[in-house]
Design a protein around this motif. Structure first.
Motif, PDB file in Angstrom:
ATOM      1  N   ILE A   1     -62.243 -46.370  29.187  1.00 47.79           N
ATOM      2  CA  ILE A   1     -63.668 -46.392  28.874  1.00 47.79           C
ATOM      3  C   ILE A   1     -64.006 -47.717  28.202  1.00 47.79           C
ATOM      4  N   PRO A   2     -64.911 -48.500  28.771  1.00 50.90           N
ATOM      5  CA  PRO A   2     -65.271 -49.785  28.162  1.00 50.90           C
ATOM      6  C   PRO A   2     -65.917 -49.593  26.791  1.00 50.90           C
ATOM      7  N   LEU A   3     -65.635 -50.498  25.887  1.00 45.15           N
ATOM      8  CA  LEU A   3     -66.241 -50.460  24.568  1.00 45.15           C
ATOM      9  C   LEU A   3     -67.629 -51.084  24.619  1.00 45.15           C
ATOM     10  N   GLU A   4     -68.567 -50.452  23.938  1.00 53.15           N
ATOM     11  CA  GLU A   4     -69.905 -51.020  23.822  1.00 53.15           C
ATOM     12  C   GLU A   4     -69.878 -52.201  22.849  1.00 53.15           C
ATOM     13  N   ALA A   5     -70.843 -53.102  23.001  1.00 50.96           N
ATOM     14  CA  ALA A   5     -70.928 -54.248  22.101  1.00 50.96           C
ATOM     15  C   ALA A   5     -71.031 -53.799  20.650  1.00 50.96           C
ATOM     16  N   ALA A   6     -71.781 -52.734  20.406  1.00 50.37           N
ATOM     17  CA  ALA A   6     -71.946 -52.242  19.035  1.00 50.37           C
ATOM     18  C   ALA A   6     -70.615 -51.799  18.442  1.00 50.37           C
ATOM     19  N   GLU A   7     -69.759 -51.199  19.241  1.00 47.12           N
ATOM     20  CA  GLU A   7     -68.450 -50.764  18.757  1.00 47.12           C
ATOM     21  C   GLU A   7     -67.567 -51.959  18.427  1.00 47.12           C
ATOM     22  N   ARG A   8     -67.600 -52.966  19.282  1.00 45.81           N
ATOM     23  CA  ARG A   8     -66.779 -54.151  19.055  1.00 45.81           C
ATOM     24  C   ARG A   8     -67.241 -54.912  17.816  1.00 45.81           C
ATOM     25  N   VAL A   9     -68.539 -55.051  17.664  1.00 46.73           N
ATOM     26  CA  VAL A   9     -69.070 -55.763  16.498  1.00 46.73           C
ATOM     27  C   VAL A   9     -68.762 -54.992  15.221  1.00 46.73           C
ATOM     28  N   ALA A  10     -68.814 -53.673  15.269  1.00 41.66           N
ATOM     29  CA  ALA A  10     -68.505 -52.869  14.084  1.00 41.66           C
ATOM     30  C   ALA A  10     -67.051 -53.054  13.656  1.00 41.66           C
ATOM     31  N   ILE A  11     -66.148 -53.159  14.614  1.00 41.66           N
ATOM     32  CA  ILE A  11     -64.744 -53.409  14.275  1.00 41.66           C
ATOM     33  C   ILE A  11     -64.607 -54.767  13.602  1.00 41.66           C
ATOM     34  N   ARG A  12     -65.299 -55.773  14.129  1.00 36.97           N
ATOM     35  CA  ARG A  12     -65.255 -57.095  13.500  1.00 36.97           C
ATOM     36  C   ARG A  12     -65.827 -57.036  12.075  1.00 36.97           C
ATOM     37  N   ARG A  13     -66.909 -56.274  11.894  1.00 36.81           N
ATOM     38  CA  ARG A  13     -67.454 -56.096  10.542  1.00 36.81           C
ATOM     39  C   ARG A  13     -66.407 -55.494   9.614  1.00 36.81           C
ATOM     40  N   ASN A  14     -65.704 -54.478  10.087  1.00 33.36           N
ATOM     41  CA  ASN A  14     -64.720 -53.796   9.248  1.00 33.36           C
ATOM     42  C   ASN A  14     -63.543 -54.704   8.914  1.00 33.36           C
ATOM     43  N   GLN A  15     -63.170 -55.577   9.843  1.00 39.50           N
ATOM     44  CA  GLN A  15     -62.096 -56.538   9.572  1.00 39.50           C
ATOM     45  C   GLN A  15     -62.519 -57.528   8.490  1.00 39.50           C
ATOM     46  N   GLY A  16     -63.716 -58.086   8.653  1.00 39.31           N
ATOM     47  CA  GLY A  16     -64.202 -59.032   7.658  1.00 39.31           C
ATOM     48  C   GLY A  16     -64.405 -58.389   6.295  1.00 39.31           C
ATOM     49  N   PHE A  17     -64.909 -57.161   6.313  1.00 38.19           N
ATOM     50  CA  PHE A  17     -65.136 -56.435   5.057  1.00 38.19           C
ATOM     51  C   PHE A  17     -63.817 -56.159   4.339  1.00 38.19           C
ATOM     52  N   ALA A  18     -62.782 -55.818   5.099  1.00 38.85           N
ATOM     53  CA  ALA A  18     -61.470 -55.561   4.498  1.00 38.85           C
ATOM     54  C   ALA A  18     -60.930 -56.809   3.813  1.00 38.85           C
ATOM     55  N   ALA A  19     -61.130 -57.965   4.435  1.00 38.44           N
ATOM     56  CA  ALA A  19     -60.681 -59.214   3.818  1.00 38.44           C
ATOM     57  C   ALA A  19     -61.458 -59.484   2.535  1.00 38.44           C
ATOM     58  N   LYS A  20     -62.766 -59.300   2.600  1.00 37.22           N
ATOM     59  CA  LYS A  20     -63.614 -59.524   1.425  1.00 37.22           C
ATOM     60  C   LYS A  20     -63.218 -58.607   0.282  1.00 37.22           C
ATOM     61  N   GLN A  21     -63.006 -57.336   0.570  1.00 37.82           N
ATOM     62  CA  GLN A  21     -62.646 -56.377  -0.472  1.00 37.82           C
ATOM     63  C   GLN A  21     -61.262 -56.661  -1.042  1.00 37.82           C
ATOM     64  N   SER A  22     -60.362 -57.118  -0.212  1.00 34.89           N
ATOM     65  CA  SER A  22     -59.015 -57.457  -0.693  1.00 34.89           C
ATOM     66  C   SER A  22     -59.074 -58.586  -1.714  1.00 34.89           C
ATOM     67  N   VAL A  23     -59.860 -59.597  -1.411  1.00 33.42           N
ATOM     68  CA  VAL A  23     -60.010 -60.717  -2.334  1.00 33.42           C
ATOM     69  C   VAL A  23     -60.650 -60.256  -3.641  1.00 33.42           C
ATOM     70  N   THR A  24     -61.643 -59.391  -3.543  1.00 38.09           N
ATOM     71  CA  THR A  24     -62.274 -58.850  -4.742  1.00 38.09           C
ATOM     72  C   THR A  24     -61.255 -58.146  -5.637  1.00 38.09           C
ATOM     73  N   VAL A  25     -60.398 -57.350  -5.025  1.00 37.71           N
ATOM     74  CA  VAL A  25     -59.387 -56.613  -5.787  1.00 37.71           C
ATOM     75  C   VAL A  25     -58.432 -57.564  -6.499  1.00 37.71           C
ATOM     76  N   VAL A  26     -57.847 -58.492  -5.764  1.00 39.42           N
ATOM     77  CA  VAL A  26     -56.837 -59.367  -6.395  1.00 39.42           C
ATOM     78  C   VAL A  26     -57.465 -60.244  -7.468  1.00 39.42           C
ATOM     79  N   ASN A  27     -58.687 -60.683  -7.255  1.00 37.72           N
ATOM     80  CA  ASN A  27     -59.347 -61.524  -8.254  1.00 37.72           C
ATOM     81  C   ASN A  27     -59.642 -60.743  -9.533  1.00 37.72           C
ATOM     82  N   GLU A  28     -60.116 -59.526  -9.392  1.00 40.21           N
ATOM     83  CA  GLU A  28     -60.447 -58.730 -10.576  1.00 40.21           C
ATOM     84  C   GLU A  28     -59.201 -58.300 -11.343  1.00 40.21           C
ATOM     85  N   LEU A  29     -58.138 -57.992 -10.634  1.00 42.59           N
ATOM     86  CA  LEU A  29     -56.900 -57.617 -11.318  1.00 42.59           C
ATOM     87  C   LEU A  29     -56.271 -58.817 -12.016  1.00 42.59           C
TER      88      LEU A  29
END
Length: 385
Positions: free
Chosen positions: A304-332
């Motif tokens: 089943i082909p992925l819709e553009a919205a699904e692909r973009v959401a995965i990219r959002r989640n990847q970028g968000f995970a990186a951002k949150q990781s940096v927030t954690v290490v900086n605050e600790l």
């Protein structure tokens, strides 16, 4: 490099290990990799012993095509392995994740190229994304040239390491020092046969040659959608490693509450709250990432082909995970105190590694967030997804 005389298929007696078995193998290796983390950084490379352990645990087969003895798990499983590795050593997590990831990416190439790579089933693939500036088109392929001028069309080319020179006196970085990242030179013209070449435009569009191979399942997972998962999952692991290091430190450290009075750091509501917030941040970001990747992989496996919205959401989640990781290490890190800056302290290494890793272009939060916003507003998303 010689062609493989035959390909390898699973038989009734050679079924892939359950993923839980592979995950447990990684967890058993974590104390070894944790103890080696400072040496890995000092030596500026992941040791051969570590890479051999990853290979012996069959992790390099995780996302390799089954035709060549691989297990054909997905990027959701790779993310869990990379998370565990990154939680004890950022450099080992980064290199281990990419060592697995490139096995999947090789599935994009024609069958003959894959046979070239896995003529020795222990072969690994590493990548350089700084392109050669000029090539010469010759019958049956191209020549990569040195000291060249002018940008060619971007392509991926498979080149044996014996045709390159690794400049060991390069890439002295503040973070991920142990990854062995180096400048690679080509000092003389190198012939690349046509079957080892692939247009990057075909990678982006999902029209890779590997899709023409029967039962080449791994080639159907799009690079621009799934690839950054291999980058961000060890970064989340680094955040987890920072949290575990912080907890261990807080359990034993005391601080002055007022003149003449010392109190346990663990008794501080601020420290307790910081631990709770960090844990929730890591778990939520990792869950968001894994759930979206796993759901998308299920659709791809069912054709089943992925819709553009699904692909973009995965990219959002990847970028968000990186951002949150940096927030954690900086605050600790900000709460560990001056002693935490000692190079023997694990938290400062996770802090440097996570911040360096999150600088990767594929994890840059601002343009990724904007791309998601564009899609939701009915505009054409700008970026790779």
């Amino acid at each position: 490099m010689q062609l493989a005389a035959k390909t390898v298929h699973f038989t009734a007696k050679q079924e892939r290990p359950a993923f839980a078995v592979l995950l447990e193998r990684v967890r058993e290796l974590k104390p070894v990799f944790r103890d080696a983390a400072r040496d890995t950084e000092t030596n500026r490379r992941v040791s051969k012993q570590t890479m051999d352990r990853l290979r012996d645990a069959e992790l390099t087969k995780l996302v390799r095509p089954a035709r060549f003895g691989g297990f054909e798990y997905g990027l959701a499983e790779l993310a869990q392995i990379a998370f565990e590795l990154g939680s004890v050593c950022g450099s080992t997590g980064w290199c281990g994740s990419l060592a697995m990831c490139y096995q999947w990416m090789t599935s994009y190439f024609p069958l003959e190229a894959q046979q070239d790579v896995w003529s020795d089933p222990d072969n690994l693939v590493a990548g350089s994304y700084q392109p050669s500036k000029e090539v010469e088109v010759v019958p049956g392929g191209i020549k990569l040239l040195q000291n060249s001028k002018g940008p060619p069309e971007p392509m991926w080319c498979l080149v044996p390491i014996t045709d390159m020179v690794v400049d060991q006196d390069t890439w002295f970085t503040s973070g991920l020092q142990g990854t062995g990242s180096k400048t690679v030179r080509i000092d003389k013209p190198v012939f690349v046969p046509e079957h080892r070449m692939m247009r990057f435009a075909d990678v982006v569009s999902g029209s890779v040659p590997g899709k023409k191979i029967d039962n080449n399942n791994m080639s159907h997972f799009g690079f621009t959608t799934f690839g950054p998962t291999a980058l961000v999952s060890p970064v989340l692991g680094m955040a987890q490693g920072a949290l575990e290091s912080f907890i261990q430190m807080a359990q034993t450290k005391v601080r002055a509450a007022k003149p003449g009075m010392m109190v346990a750091m663990a008794s501080s509501p601020l420290i307790q709250s910081r631990i709770g917030a960090a844990s929730a941040t890591i778990d939520s970001a990792f869950t968001l990432l894994l759930s979206s990747v796993a759901a998308a992989e299920d659709k791809v496996r069912r054709g089943i082909p992925l819709e553009a919205a699904e692909r973009v959401a995965i990219r959002r989640n990847q970028g968000f995970a990186a951002k949150q990781s940096v927030t954690v290490v900086n605050e600790l890190f900000a709460k560990e105190g001056a002693a935490g800056s000692d190079l023997s302290a694990p938290l400062q290494r996770f802090w440097r590694d996570a911040n360096a890793a999150a600088l990767h272009l594929s994890l840059d939060w601002e343009p990724i967030a904007a791309m998601y916003g564009q899609q939701r507003l009915g505009l054409e998303p700008v970026g790779l997804y």
